[in-house]
Write an enzyme that holds these catalytic residues in place. Structure first.
Site, mmCIF file in Angstrom:
data_model
loop_
_atom_site.group_PDB
_atom_site.id
_atom_site.type_symbol
_atom_site.label_atom_id
_atom_site.label_comp_id
_atom_site.label_asym_id
_atom_site.label_seq_id
_atom_site.Cartn_x
_atom_site.Cartn_y
_atom_site.Cartn_z
ATOM 1 N N ARG A 179 0.827 -1.203 0.000
ATOM 2 C CA ARG A 179 0.000 0.000 0.000
ATOM 3 C C ARG A 179 0.861 1.254 0.000
ATOM 4 O O ARG A 179 0.483 2.282 -0.559
ATOM 5 C CB ARG A 179 -0.891 0.027 1.251
ATOM 6 C CG ARG A 179 -2.079 -0.910 1.140
ATOM 7 C CD ARG A 179 -2.864 -0.879 2.439
ATOM 8 N NE ARG A 179 -3.788 -2.005 2.484
ATOM 9 C CZ ARG A 179 -5.012 -1.978 1.982
ATOM 10 N NH1 ARG A 179 -5.478 -0.889 1.405
ATOM 11 N NH2 ARG A 179 -5.785 -3.038 2.050
ATOM 12 N N LYS A 235 4.792 -17.490 7.743
ATOM 13 C CA LYS A 235 4.191 -17.878 9.010
ATOM 14 C C LYS A 235 3.752 -16.622 9.778
ATOM 15 O O LYS A 235 4.352 -15.588 9.541
ATOM 16 C CB LYS A 235 5.142 -18.719 9.847
ATOM 17 C CG LYS A 235 6.225 -17.900 10.596
ATOM 18 C CD LYS A 235 6.847 -18.691 11.687
ATOM 19 C CE LYS A 235 6.618 -18.109 13.039
ATOM 20 N NZ LYS A 235 7.481 -17.003 13.449
ATOM 21 N N HIS A 247 11.201 -21.018 7.627
ATOM 22 C CA HIS A 247 12.623 -21.017 7.269
ATOM 23 C C HIS A 247 13.441 -22.031 8.065
ATOM 24 O O HIS A 247 14.559 -22.345 7.674
ATOM 25 C CB HIS A 247 13.213 -19.604 7.367
ATOM 26 C CG HIS A 247 13.452 -19.103 8.756
ATOM 27 N ND1 HIS A 247 12.438 -18.752 9.605
ATOM 28 C CD2 HIS A 247 14.599 -18.898 9.444
ATOM 29 C CE1 HIS A 247 12.964 -18.344 10.754
ATOM 30 N NE2 HIS A 247 14.271 -18.425 10.689
ATOM 31 N N GLU A 270 16.911 -17.416 22.706
ATOM 32 C CA GLU A 270 17.581 -16.296 22.047
ATOM 33 C C GLU A 270 17.988 -15.239 23.068
ATOM 34 O O GLU A 270 17.296 -15.048 24.070
ATOM 35 C CB GLU A 270 16.640 -15.656 21.021
ATOM 36 C CG GLU A 270 16.216 -16.623 19.934
ATOM 37 C CD GLU A 270 15.279 -15.968 18.936
ATOM 38 O OE1 GLU A 270 15.769 -15.499 17.915
ATOM 39 O OE2 GLU A 270 14.069 -15.934 19.190
ATOM 40 N N ASP A 293 4.902 -18.027 18.330
ATOM 41 C CA ASP A 293 5.991 -17.533 17.484
ATOM 42 C C ASP A 293 6.981 -18.646 17.120
ATOM 43 O O ASP A 293 7.453 -18.713 15.989
ATOM 44 C CB ASP A 293 6.731 -16.403 18.221
ATOM 45 C CG ASP A 293 7.805 -15.758 17.374
ATOM 46 O OD1 ASP A 293 7.549 -15.507 16.185
ATOM 47 O OD2 ASP A 293 8.913 -15.509 17.894
ATOM 48 N N HIS A 304 7.979 -23.513 14.075
ATOM 49 C CA HIS A 304 9.340 -24.015 13.846
ATOM 50 C C HIS A 304 9.660 -25.301 14.619
ATOM 51 O O HIS A 304 10.136 -26.275 14.052
ATOM 52 C CB HIS A 304 10.368 -22.966 14.267
ATOM 53 C CG HIS A 304 10.226 -21.647 13.589
ATOM 54 N ND1 HIS A 304 9.999 -21.509 12.243
ATOM 55 C CD2 HIS A 304 10.295 -20.375 14.064
ATOM 56 C CE1 HIS A 304 9.949 -20.227 11.922
ATOM 57 N NE2 HIS A 304 10.121 -19.522 13.015
ATOM 58 N N LYS A 313 12.958 -15.406 24.649
ATOM 59 C CA LYS A 313 13.685 -14.191 24.242
ATOM 60 C C LYS A 313 14.428 -13.604 25.447
ATOM 61 O O LYS A 313 14.031 -13.829 26.600
ATOM 62 C CB LYS A 313 12.693 -13.118 23.767
ATOM 63 C CG LYS A 313 11.858 -13.520 22.567
ATOM 64 C CD LYS A 313 12.520 -13.117 21.287
ATOM 65 C CE LYS A 313 11.633 -13.338 20.087
ATOM 66 N NZ LYS A 313 12.393 -13.555 18.869
HETATM 67 O O1 LIG Z 1 17.305 -17.406 14.420
HETATM 68 P P1 LIG Z 1 16.395 -17.103 13.258
HETATM 69 O O2 LIG Z 1 16.706 -17.865 12.033
HETATM 70 O O3 LIG Z 1 16.270 -15.633 13.023
HETATM 71 O O4 LIG Z 1 14.958 -17.630 13.689
HETATM 72 C C1 LIG Z 1 14.358 -17.183 14.853
HETATM 73 C C2 LIG Z 1 13.244 -16.197 14.553
HETATM 74 O O5 LIG Z 1 12.215 -16.896 13.865
HETATM 75 C C3 LIG Z 1 11.089 -16.091 13.536
HETATM 76 O O6 LIG Z 1 10.149 -16.852 12.825
HETATM 77 C C4 LIG Z 1 10.473 -15.578 14.806
HETATM 78 O O7 LIG Z 1 9.341 -14.768 14.484
HETATM 79 C C5 LIG Z 1 11.493 -14.751 15.576
HETATM 80 O O8 LIG Z 1 10.936 -14.269 16.798
HETATM 81 C C6 LIG Z 1 12.731 -15.569 15.849
HETATM 82 O O9 LIG Z 1 13.713 -14.712 16.403
#
Ligand SMILES: O=P(O)(O)OC[C@H]1O[C@@H](O)[C@H](O)[C@@H](O)[C@@H]1O
Length: 495
Positions: A67, A168, A198, A236, A255, A260, A359
Site C-alpha cells: 500500500r 508464518k 525457514h 535467544e 511464534d 518451527h 527471548k
Molecule cells: O534465528 P532465526 O533464524 O532468526 O529464527 C528465529 C526467529 O524466527 C522467527 O520466525 C520468529 O518470528 C522470531 O521471533 C525468531 O527470532
C-alpha cells in the site's frame, strides 16, 4: 493498469517491463505482497540475495507491491542493500565494496515496485499482467490481510502454474488455518501452495535426515527402547527487536513452538521416507505430527510460561517486557514457553519431547538434546559416575557433539565422559534462500503441507486456551538470566 504507480530500475527499457506474458519464460517472477514491510527487508530479500549469490543461482524477476508508495529508487535501494548484505566473493568470503555478483545484479536490474490496494481486483489483475506466466505470489503479511487478498485473488483469472507462498503464521488458530486452506484449495492445487517456514531451510535441520536415515549407528537406536528424553531448545538473547505489534499478539508459544519447533520434531521423530520426494517426506512428517499430543494429556501440566523483567542480555540493557514500546501491559504475553509432548507410536510411546523457546535469555542455546537410556548392566568394578550418552545437535551453528562414557579420564578403571565433536558444513545460502530455492524450482519439499500447518495449531491449542484463561501462572525471569530459577532446578534434575 489504472491507478498503480510503478518504480523500477533503470537498466531495462520500460516496454520490456510492461510486456507481461511471454517475455519472461524460463525466469520466475516473484511478486512480493507486503514488500515495503520489515520482514521483506530483514529476511526475505537477504535470503533471496544469498541464493542469487551462490552457485545454484538463476536470475529471478521481483515485483514488490504494497500500500505504501515508495519513492522511485527507494525500492531498488532496499533490494540492493539486502543483496549486498549477503554478497560473497568467489572464495565464499563476504564481498567488499558492495558488489553483489552478476545474477543478483541481473535481478536488481529488472525489479520494480507497484503501489496499490492488494484487495482491489483491478490492482491484482494489473499485477498479474505485469508478472507474466506462472508467477509466485508471496505473502509477506499478517494472516488476516493475507486471507483478504487471497479471497480477492479467487475472483481474478490466474495465469496457469501460479504458485502461492505464505509466511508464518499460517492462520491464527486451527480453525482459521483450516479456513484459509479451504479457500486456497478451492482454486490452487496443493502442490502449488508453499507455507514458508525457514527452519526447514536450515542446514542442521535438513541434516536430521542424513544423521538419522543414512547412519548405521543412530537409526537402530532412534526409539523409545534406547532414548530417554528429547529436548528441542531455541533460546535467544535477542529481545523484541521492534516487533511488539506482532509479538505481543503471538508470544513465544505461537511464534516459535507452534511452527518451527514442531516441524523440527517432525523430522526428528518421523519414520524413514521411501524417497526424498516431497510427497514421501511430507507424508511421514504429517504422520509423526498426527500422533503427537501433549505429554500425559494435560494442557495445564504439559507447559509452563514466563516473561522477562528488566535486566542485561548480551551486554544490552533490556527493559521489562511490560515496559517495551508497543506492548499492551494488560496482556499476559509470554516471552519464554516450554511444552512437553509425546508421540503415540510404537517407536516413541512414553518418551517426553520438550520444546522450549524464549527471548532475552542469558545464553543463546539453540540445540536438540537426545538423552539415551542407561544400559541394563555394567561390569562391577568400574568406578565413577556414568553420565550416559547424550547427543547434542546444534541448530545454529550446526555443531554435533556426542558425549560418551570412557575409561581412563580419571584413572584406568574410572569412568568419565569424552566428547566426539563435529561441525556441519555451513551453507552460504540463508535458510530463507534455501526454502525460496525450492519454491522457485516448483519443489514443495521444504514447504509446509496444509494439513501439517493445521495439525501444528491443533497440538498447541489446548495449552494456548489454558494460558489465555489464566490457568497456568505467568512466571518471571530477569532478562539475561537462564529463565525462572525453579525451571533450572527441574531441568537439571531431569538431566
Ligand atoms: O534465528 P532465526 O533464524 O532468526 O529464527 C528465529 C526467529 O524466527 C522467527 O520466525 C520468529 O518470528 C522470531 O521471533 C525468531 O527470532
Amino acid at each position: 493498469m489504472g491507478g498503480i504507480i510503478t518504480t523500477h530500475a533503470a537498466l531495462l527499457p520500460v516496454e520490456e517491463h510492461s510486456a507481461g506474458a511471454g517475455q519472461h519464460t524460463g525466469q520466475r517472477t516473484l511478486v512480493i505482497f507486503g514488500a515495503s514491510g520489515d520482514l521483506s527487508s530483514r529476511l526475505l530479500l537477504p535470503g533471496l540475495g544469498s541464493l542469487l549469490a551462490g552457485q545454484r543461482a538463476t536470475s529471478v524477476r521481483i515485483i514488490g507491491t504494497g500500500r505504501s508508495p515508495l519513492a522511485a529508487d527507494e525500492w531498488t535501494d532496499r533490494v540492493r542493500s539486502a543483496f549486498a548484505s549477503v554478497a560473497r566473493e568467489s572464495d565464499g568470503t563476504a564481498a567488499t565494496r558492495g558488489e553483489i555478483g552478476p545474477v543478483a545484479a541481473e535481478t536488481l536490474a529488472t525489479t520494480e515496485y507497484v503501489a496499490g490496494d492488494p484487495t482491489d481486483t483491478d490492482h491484482l489483475r494489473a499485477l498479474l499482467e505485469l508478472a507474466g506466466p506462472a508467477p509466485v505470489l508471496y505473502f509477506s503479511l499478517p494472516p488476516a490481510v493475507t486471507t483478504a487478498i487471497v479471497a480477492k485473488l479467487r475472483e481474478v483469472e490466474l495465469p496457469e502454474g501460479t504458485e502461492l507462498a505464505f509466511e508464518k503464521p499460517f492462520g491464527t488458530d486451527a480453525a482459521s488455518a483450516a479456513a484459509l486452506n479451504q479457500l486456497v484449495g478451492s482454486f490452487i492445487p496443493e502442490e502449488n501452495v508453499h507455507r514458508v517456514d525457514h527452519f526447514l531451510g536450515r542446514t542442521a535441520v535438513l541434516n536430521l535426515i542424513g544423521l538419522r536415515f543414512a547412519n548405521r549407528l543412530f537409526e537402530p537406536v532412534w526409539n523409545a527402547e534406547h532414548i530417554e528424553s528429547v529436548e528441542i531448545v531455541y533460546d535467544e538473547t535477542l529481545g523484541l527487536e521492534g516487533r511488539a505489534q506482532y509479538y505481543d499478539n503471538a508470544g513465544a508459544l505461537v511464534d516459535m513452538i507452534q511452527s518451527h519447533l514442531l516441524l523440527v520434531l517432525a523430522l526428528l521423530a518421523m519414520d524413514a521416507p521411501a524417497t526424498m520426494d516431497a510427497v514421501e517426506v511430507r507424508s511421514e512428517m504429517a504422520r509423526a505430527l498426527r500422533s503427537t499430543h501433549l505429554y500425559r494429556g494435560s494442557a495445564i501440566e504439559a507447559g509452563r510460561r514466563a516473561r522477562y523483567t528488566a535486566g542485561i542480555a548480551d551486554d544490552r540493557v533490556v527493559p521489562a517486557y511490560a515496559d517495551e514500546a508497543g506492548v499492551d501491559r494488560d496482556r499476559a504475553t509470554e516471552t519464554l514457553a516450554e511444552v512437553t509432548v509425546e508421540l503415540d507410536t510404537n517407536r516413541w510411546a512414553g518418551v517426553p519431547f520438550t520444546l522450549r523457546s524464549g527471548k532475552a535469555l542469558g545464553v543463546a542455546r539453540k540445540e536438540i538434546v537426545i538423552k539415551f537410556k542407561p544400559l541394563r548392566h555394567l561390569p562391577s568394578g568400574l568406578n565413577g559416575a556414568r553420565d550416559g550418552e547424550t547427543l547434542r545437535i546444534g541448530l545454529n551453528p550446526g555443531e554435533l557433539s556426542l558425549s560418551v562414557p570412557a575409561l581412563g579420564v580419571d584413572g584406568p578403571y574410572t569412568m568419565g565422559q569424552v566428547f566426539l565433536d563435529a561441525t556441519l558444513p555451513s551453507s552460504p545460502v540463508l535458510p530463507y534462500g534455501e526454502v525460496l530455492s525450492g519454491i522457485l524450482r516448483r519443489d514443495p519439499l521444504l514447504s509446509v503441507r496444509g494439513d501439517v500447518a493445521e495439525r501444528c495449531w491443533e497440538i498447541v491449542e489446548p495449552v494456548l486456551t489454558a494460558w489465555r484463561a489464566g490457568e497456568v501462572p505467568l512466571e518471571e525471569y530477569e532478562a539475561g538470566s537462564d529463565g525462572p530459577a525453579d525451571w533450572q532446578e527441574s531441568t537439571e534434575s531431569a538431566a
